[in-house]
Scaffold this active site. Structure first.
Site, PDB file in Angstrom:
ATOM      1  N   LYS A 174       0.829  -1.204   0.000  1.00  0.00           N
ATOM      2  CA  LYS A 174       0.000   0.000   0.000  1.00  0.00           C
ATOM      3  C   LYS A 174       0.864   1.256   0.000  1.00  0.00           C
ATOM      4  O   LYS A 174       1.918   1.292   0.644  1.00  0.00           O
ATOM      5  CB  LYS A 174      -0.908  -0.005   1.236  1.00  0.00           C
ATOM      6  CG  LYS A 174      -1.944  -1.116   1.208  1.00  0.00           C
ATOM      7  CD  LYS A 174      -3.002  -0.841   0.167  1.00  0.00           C
ATOM      8  CE  LYS A 174      -3.912  -2.039  -0.029  1.00  0.00           C
ATOM      9  NZ  LYS A 174      -5.028  -1.758  -0.933  1.00  0.00           N
ATOM     10  N   GLU A 229      -1.754   0.809  -8.814  1.00  0.00           N
ATOM     11  CA  GLU A 229      -3.204   0.598  -8.750  1.00  0.00           C
ATOM     12  C   GLU A 229      -3.924   1.796  -8.130  1.00  0.00           C
ATOM     13  O   GLU A 229      -3.470   2.333  -7.119  1.00  0.00           O
ATOM     14  CB  GLU A 229      -3.461  -0.664  -7.917  1.00  0.00           C
ATOM     15  CG  GLU A 229      -4.918  -0.998  -7.668  1.00  0.00           C
ATOM     16  CD  GLU A 229      -5.064  -2.350  -6.983  1.00  0.00           C
ATOM     17  OE1 GLU A 229      -4.254  -3.257  -7.273  1.00  0.00           O
ATOM     18  OE2 GLU A 229      -5.962  -2.495  -6.130  1.00  0.00           O
ATOM     19  N   GLU A 255     -11.665  -1.647  -9.202  1.00  0.00           N
ATOM     20  CA  GLU A 255     -12.353  -2.378  -8.127  1.00  0.00           C
ATOM     21  C   GLU A 255     -13.578  -1.633  -7.624  1.00  0.00           C
ATOM     22  O   GLU A 255     -14.447  -2.229  -7.000  1.00  0.00           O
ATOM     23  CB  GLU A 255     -11.387  -2.640  -6.970  1.00  0.00           C
ATOM     24  CG  GLU A 255     -10.959  -1.386  -6.234  1.00  0.00           C
ATOM     25  CD  GLU A 255      -9.959  -1.677  -5.125  1.00  0.00           C
ATOM     26  OE1 GLU A 255      -8.822  -2.021  -5.443  1.00  0.00           O
ATOM     27  OE2 GLU A 255     -10.334  -1.564  -3.951  1.00  0.00           O
ATOM     28  N   ASP A 278     -14.021  -6.394  -9.449  1.00  0.00           N
ATOM     29  CA  ASP A 278     -14.260  -7.272  -8.305  1.00  0.00           C
ATOM     30  C   ASP A 278     -15.543  -8.033  -8.605  1.00  0.00           C
ATOM     31  O   ASP A 278     -16.599  -7.414  -8.804  1.00  0.00           O
ATOM     32  CB  ASP A 278     -14.386  -6.451  -7.021  1.00  0.00           C
ATOM     33  CG  ASP A 278     -14.460  -7.339  -5.786  1.00  0.00           C
ATOM     34  OD1 ASP A 278     -15.324  -8.255  -5.761  1.00  0.00           O
ATOM     35  OD2 ASP A 278     -13.669  -7.145  -4.855  1.00  0.00           O
ATOM     36  N   GLU A 342      -5.352 -12.224  -6.883  1.00  0.00           N
ATOM     37  CA  GLU A 342      -5.017 -11.478  -5.662  1.00  0.00           C
ATOM     38  C   GLU A 342      -5.299 -12.351  -4.439  1.00  0.00           C
ATOM     39  O   GLU A 342      -6.393 -12.887  -4.284  1.00  0.00           O
ATOM     40  CB  GLU A 342      -5.849 -10.188  -5.595  1.00  0.00           C
ATOM     41  CG  GLU A 342      -5.567  -9.393  -4.342  1.00  0.00           C
ATOM     42  CD  GLU A 342      -6.096  -7.969  -4.398  1.00  0.00           C
ATOM     43  OE1 GLU A 342      -6.958  -7.675  -5.251  1.00  0.00           O
ATOM     44  OE2 GLU A 342      -5.632  -7.150  -3.576  1.00  0.00           O
TER      45      GLU A 342
HETATM   46 MG   LIG Z   1      -6.944  -1.943  -4.495  1.00  0.00          MG
END
Ligand SMILES: [Mg+2]
Length: 398
Positions: A174, A229, A255, A278, A342
């Site tokens: 992240k 991302e 997503e 997603d 993922e």
């Molecule tokens: Mg993400």
């Protein structure tokens, strides 16, 4: 096939000392909204809807609106039901909880169809290009909202080294909670901990304006990261396009996007190199196939976003098994043209304990369940352990 019973399950478990942060929020708990459908022949299918948001609005869409239409339908085939539910909620649905609710129902209907025909969902939607999918670990979150360089960088290095020791060769961390300079120190720490050959990815959860995203993207490029991302908010299509035009690193996102209509505009805007629908959000297994087809016409890669319980992961694996190379080469290269899955590494009992079988990492790959439907079984005792709400709706004809 016809549905006679619709059950919803709101699952919730606090994380306590394992609470973590992204750029957007604290995560003090894990939640999931599951649906269990039962046909008039007694076949049961499971689905999941939503990701980060509270599960109750999704539950309400199912319980209060969609379940009645589902049990009244004479044919509950996934494509037929998708069109019925979307068309009859279009005026107030289109994005958000309604589409997440449709996603859950759609996944459960594919599970039922697979069990009825005794074949896997991946076989039903076109066939299995692969029996296992290379996994990337998602971790490297923030353990607090602040930043203490010595302590936090050591902790991050230990965490990512642990993932490598577990067998991951690909990892996503992240960025975006800190200012760009401090997040750059995290990026450097991870690269130094794992070495130059380790495949690294970064996710900002739309933390930046386009200028800051370009600055962060240059840091990622300098350290050999393979995609960036959600650099900017999903509504900022021009910002996405600006970031993508100024950077060489592939841009990923999607997503927080819904249905083929949302992805049409996202793709047409030149926003991304990699789309990340997603399956529990974008409209389920039926809709993700249409989104993938759309992406393929632009020679874009699809790497589904996965967050929720073991049901979400099973659905993603079934879809990943059926994704063609993008584009085809004689020898597939994971991430470059072969889909990867993922594999969230933050603590989540709803992912790790819910099913009667475990998803194991073997040589960096996760096996696609081979059984009928989604190929997994839910442990009812675990559902009851974490259940904090839900309902049970039956056809009046039953
Ligand atoms: Mg993400």
């Amino acid at each position: 096939m016809k549905i006679e019973r619709v059950e919803t399950f709101v699952l919730r478990t606090p994380l306590g000392a394992d609470t973590f942060y992204s750029s957007q929020a604290q995560f003090p708990e894990r939640t999931s909204l599951l649906v269990r459908l039962t046909t008039t022949d007694g076949v049961v299918g499971w689905g999941e809807g939503g990701q980060y948001g509270p599960p109750e609005p999704v539950q309400s869409c199912i319980d209060d609106v969609l379940a009645g239409r589902l049990v009244a339908a004479p044919d509950a085939s996934p494509g037929v039901i998708w069109d019925l539910l979307y068309s009859t909620t279009r005026d107030y649905g289109q994005k958000g909880p309604y589409i997440e609710a449709i996603s859950a129902i759609d996944i459960a209907l594919w599970d039922i169809m697979g069990k009825t025909l005794n074949t896997s969902v991946s076989t039903l939607i076109g066939g299995r290009f692969r029996k296992s999918v290379k996994a990337y670990g998602t971790g490297g979150y923030y353990s607090s909202a602040g930043f203490v360089p010595g302590r936090d960088l050591d902790e991050l290095s230990d965490t990512v080294s642990g993932y490598a020791a577990d067998g991951f060769g690909m990892l996503k961390i992240k960025v975006g909670l800190l200012d760009v300079r401090d997040d750059a120190r995290r990026v450097i720490a991870v690269r130094e901990a794992l070495g130059d050959d380790f495949t690294l990815l970064a996710d900002a959860n739309h933390a930046y304006n386009s200028s800051s995203a370009i600055a962060m993207g240059r840091v990622l490029e300098d350290h050999g990261f393979q995609f960036f991302e959600e650099p900017v908010p999903p509504e900022d299509r021009q910002g996405y396009a600006r970031v993508r035009s100024r950077l060489d690193i592939p841009i990923a996102g999607g997503e927080a996007e819904y249905t083929r209509y949302g992805f049409r505009d996202f793709i047409a805007g030149g926003c991304v190199d990699i789309i990340q629908p997603d399956i529990c959000v974008c409209g389920g297994i039926s809709e993700v196939q249409r989104i993938v087809a759309l992406a393929s016409t632009h020679n874009l890669r699809t790497i589904p976003h996965v967050w929720g319980s073991g049901i979400a992961l099973a659905a993603a694996l079934q879809v990943c098994a059926a994704l063609p190379l993008a584009p085809y080469t004689h020898v597939p290269r994971p991430l470059q043209n072969e889909p990867v899955v993922e594999f969230d590494r933050t603590r989540n009992p709803l992912r790790d304990d819910l099913l009667t079988s475990e998803f194991e990492l073997v040589d960096g790959y996760v096996r696609v369940p081979a059984g009928a439907g989604l190929g997994v079984d839910v442990d009812p005792a675990v559902v009851e352990r974490y259940r904090v709400g839900g309902s049970d709706i039956r056809s009046t004809a039953a």
